[in-house]
Design a protein around this motif. Sequence first.
Motif, PDB file in Angstrom:
ATOM      1  N   GLU A 104       0.823  -1.207   0.000  1.00 36.70           N
ATOM      2  CA  GLU A 104       0.000   0.000   0.000  1.00 36.70           C
ATOM      3  C   GLU A 104       0.860   1.261   0.000  1.00 36.70           C
ATOM      4  O   GLU A 104       0.558   2.230  -0.699  1.00 36.70           O
ATOM      5  N   GLN A 105       1.953   1.229   0.774  1.00 39.72           N
ATOM      6  CA  GLN A 105       2.856   2.388   0.785  1.00 39.72           C
ATOM      7  C   GLN A 105       3.556   2.541  -0.558  1.00 39.72           C
ATOM      8  O   GLN A 105       3.690   3.655  -1.076  1.00 39.72           O
ATOM      9  N   ALA A 106       4.006   1.417  -1.131  1.00 35.11           N
ATOM     10  CA  ALA A 106       4.736   1.479  -2.388  1.00 35.11           C
ATOM     11  C   ALA A 106       3.873   2.034  -3.512  1.00 35.11           C
ATOM     12  O   ALA A 106       4.347   2.812  -4.351  1.00 35.11           O
ATOM     13  N   LEU A 107       2.605   1.678  -3.519  1.00 35.85           N
ATOM     14  CA  LEU A 107       1.730   2.110  -4.602  1.00 35.85           C
ATOM     15  C   LEU A 107       1.339   3.575  -4.489  1.00 35.85           C
ATOM     16  O   LEU A 107       0.695   4.113  -5.390  1.00 35.85           O
ATOM     17  N   ARG A 108       1.746   4.211  -3.384  1.00 36.63           N
ATOM     18  CA  ARG A 108       1.554   5.658  -3.283  1.00 36.63           C
ATOM     19  C   ARG A 108       2.689   6.410  -3.969  1.00 36.63           C
ATOM     20  O   ARG A 108       2.658   7.646  -4.055  1.00 36.63           O
ATOM     21  N   GLY A 109       3.706   5.666  -4.422  1.00 37.87           N
ATOM     22  CA  GLY A 109       4.794   6.303  -5.154  1.00 37.87           C
ATOM     23  C   GLY A 109       4.259   7.065  -6.351  1.00 37.87           C
ATOM     24  O   GLY A 109       3.312   6.630  -7.013  1.00 37.87           O
ATOM     25  N   ARG A 110       4.873   8.187  -6.661  1.00 37.33           N
ATOM     26  CA  ARG A 110       4.295   9.110  -7.628  1.00 37.33           C
ATOM     27  C   ARG A 110       3.991   8.471  -8.984  1.00 37.33           C
ATOM     28  O   ARG A 110       2.964   8.746  -9.585  1.00 37.33           O
ATOM     29  N   LEU A 111       4.879   7.605  -9.461  1.00 31.19           N
ATOM     30  CA  LEU A 111       4.724   7.067 -10.808  1.00 31.19           C
ATOM     31  C   LEU A 111       4.777   5.544 -10.832  1.00 31.19           C
ATOM     32  O   LEU A 111       5.023   4.948 -11.876  1.00 31.19           O
ATOM     33  N   VAL A 112       4.534   4.904  -9.712  1.00 32.80           N
ATOM     34  CA  VAL A 112       4.569   3.441  -9.646  1.00 32.80           C
ATOM     35  C   VAL A 112       3.316   2.869 -10.310  1.00 32.80           C
ATOM     36  O   VAL A 112       2.195   3.126  -9.864  1.00 32.80           O
ATOM     37  N   THR A 113       3.520   2.090 -11.362  1.00 36.65           N
ATOM     38  CA  THR A 113       2.401   1.442 -12.050  1.00 36.65           C
ATOM     39  C   THR A 113       2.640  -0.055 -12.253  1.00 36.65           C
ATOM     40  O   THR A 113       1.816  -0.737 -12.862  1.00 36.65           O
ATOM     41  N   GLY A 114       3.761  -0.570 -11.758  1.00 24.88           N
ATOM     42  CA  GLY A 114       4.063  -1.993 -11.897  1.00 24.88           C
ATOM     43  C   GLY A 114       4.444  -2.582 -10.552  1.00 24.88           C
ATOM     44  O   GLY A 114       5.176  -1.967  -9.780  1.00 24.88           O
ATOM     45  N   LEU A 115       3.940  -3.785 -10.258  1.00 22.99           N
ATOM     46  CA  LEU A 115       4.197  -4.436  -8.971  1.00 22.99           C
ATOM     47  C   LEU A 115       4.484  -5.914  -9.186  1.00 22.99           C
ATOM     48  O   LEU A 115       3.779  -6.591  -9.937  1.00 22.99           O
ATOM     49  N   ARG A 116       5.506  -6.379  -8.502  1.00 22.60           N
ATOM     50  CA  ARG A 116       5.790  -7.809  -8.448  1.00 22.60           C
ATOM     51  C   ARG A 116       5.765  -8.248  -6.990  1.00 22.60           C
ATOM     52  O   ARG A 116       6.481  -7.680  -6.160  1.00 22.60           O
ATOM     53  N   ILE A 117       4.900  -9.204  -6.683  1.00 20.40           N
ATOM     54  CA  ILE A 117       4.860  -9.777  -5.338  1.00 20.40           C
ATOM     55  C   ILE A 117       5.600 -11.101  -5.393  1.00 20.40           C
ATOM     56  O   ILE A 117       5.185 -12.031  -6.090  1.00 20.40           O
ATOM     57  N   ARG A 118       6.708 -11.180  -4.680  1.00 21.75           N
ATOM     58  CA  ARG A 118       7.548 -12.366  -4.722  1.00 21.75           C
ATOM     59  C   ARG A 118       7.200 -13.309  -3.590  1.00 21.75           C
ATOM     60  O   ARG A 118       6.925 -12.869  -2.471  1.00 21.75           O
ATOM     61  N   ALA A 119       7.227 -14.602  -3.882  1.00 20.22           N
ATOM     62  CA  ALA A 119       7.038 -15.591  -2.833  1.00 20.22           C
ATOM     63  C   ALA A 119       8.172 -15.476  -1.829  1.00 20.22           C
ATOM     64  O   ALA A 119       9.311 -15.179  -2.189  1.00 20.22           O
ATOM     65  N   GLY A 120       7.878 -15.701  -0.551  1.00 23.43           N
ATOM     66  CA  GLY A 120       8.913 -15.666   0.471  1.00 23.43           C
ATOM     67  C   GLY A 120       9.949 -16.742   0.229  1.00 23.43           C
ATOM     68  O   GLY A 120       9.718 -17.723  -0.484  1.00 23.43           O
ATOM     69  N   ALA A 121      11.119 -16.591   0.835  1.00 23.14           N
ATOM     70  CA  ALA A 121      12.226 -17.520   0.598  1.00 23.14           C
ATOM     71  C   ALA A 121      11.849 -18.948   0.972  1.00 23.14           C
ATOM     72  O   ALA A 121      12.201 -19.905   0.281  1.00 23.14           O
ATOM     73  N   GLU A 122      11.112 -19.123   2.063  1.00 26.90           N
ATOM     74  CA  GLU A 122      10.737 -20.469   2.500  1.00 26.90           C
ATOM     75  C   GLU A 122       9.851 -21.151   1.470  1.00 26.90           C
ATOM     76  O   GLU A 122      10.049 -22.322   1.131  1.00 26.90           O
ATOM     77  N   ALA A 123       8.872 -20.415   0.924  1.00 25.42           N
ATOM     78  CA  ALA A 123       7.986 -20.988  -0.084  1.00 25.42           C
ATOM     79  C   ALA A 123       8.745 -21.275  -1.372  1.00 25.42           C
ATOM     80  O   ALA A 123       8.514 -22.290  -2.030  1.00 25.42           O
ATOM     81  N   ALA A 124       9.671 -20.393  -1.738  1.00 25.99           N
ATOM     82  CA  ALA A 124      10.445 -20.597  -2.956  1.00 25.99           C
ATOM     83  C   ALA A 124      11.310 -21.847  -2.844  1.00 25.99           C
ATOM     84  O   ALA A 124      11.440 -22.627  -3.792  1.00 25.99           O
ATOM     85  N   ASP A 125      11.900 -22.062  -1.676  1.00 24.00           N
ATOM     86  CA  ASP A 125      12.717 -23.260  -1.468  1.00 24.00           C
ATOM     87  C   ASP A 125      11.864 -24.519  -1.544  1.00 24.00           C
ATOM     88  O   ASP A 125      12.276 -25.530  -2.113  1.00 24.00           O
TER      89      ASP A 125
END
Length: 302
Positions: A104-125
């Motif tokens: 929510e904080q990141a999307l308040r960035g002035r020109l942010v229009t792209g988001l990647r939500i990464r799986a946590g390290a434990e889930a990725a492993d």
Amino acid sequence: MEVQALEQRLRECPDDEAAWGAYGDRLRHRGDVRGELIRLEHRHAHARPADRDDLRHRIDLLVEEHRQRWDAELPPGVNVETRRHGFAVQVAVEWSEQAPALIEQALRGRLVTGLRIRAGAEAADADADYYGDEPDFDEYDMPLPPPPHEAGALAGIDLGGLAELSLAYFRFGDAGAEALAAAVSDGRIETLDLRHCGIGDAGVTALCASPAFRGVRRLRLQRNRLTAEGVRALAGFERLEELDLRYNPIGPAGARALVEAPFAGSLRRLFLYGHDVGDAGVRVLANAPQLPTALRSLWRSV
């Protein structure tokens, strides 16, 4: 135009050079060095070859000097993936209990229009151990491990205003897809990356039924659990130009659903393997007048 109006314009039309020029003028007036960066990069794009090296050197020095301060405008835990004229336009957040607040904080960035939500390290492993490194295992017959993420948490995040969203390897299943459909409030998303998310027909149907995803042009669904029923639901993505369905057992019926979809004629890229559709499905794609000639020719060589 006021600064806020220019920022909104650039979020909606990021290639509008006139808007960038006007925005740069406002930034220079405010003492923001990114106004000078906009001017230099515009000059570099239109410069004679003999002048480009000097301009590129000046640009690189400016970015190196100020990048850390620019990135500090984002909260800790939010990483910049793509910048434009010094501004973060695409960011990434690793999933955790704190991720919704960070997003929510990141999307308040002035020109942010792209988001990647990464799986946590434990889930990725866990996924790495599950899938392994062998290229020839039977992916269709392997039971999907239970989703490690809290699917409902997505529903509480307003992802409206994004043009690009990636949840690749964020394994949330059909429940997460339904939550995602509730989290997007408008139809601006053009690129949607849902590779390795454990989504089946019900999840895709929920996304297609949401008006918020009607504008999607590039859709990646590699290695999920779609069948022909899910492909038929994809008809809701009427503006698709690129589609990745590799490693989904859609069969010949799925191939027929593809060529009957309203987007069939506008597809520029279609990622599928012969074993995804079977020999009969390959023949359907190779002889479908609805598909562009280049795609038909490709399937005739399979």
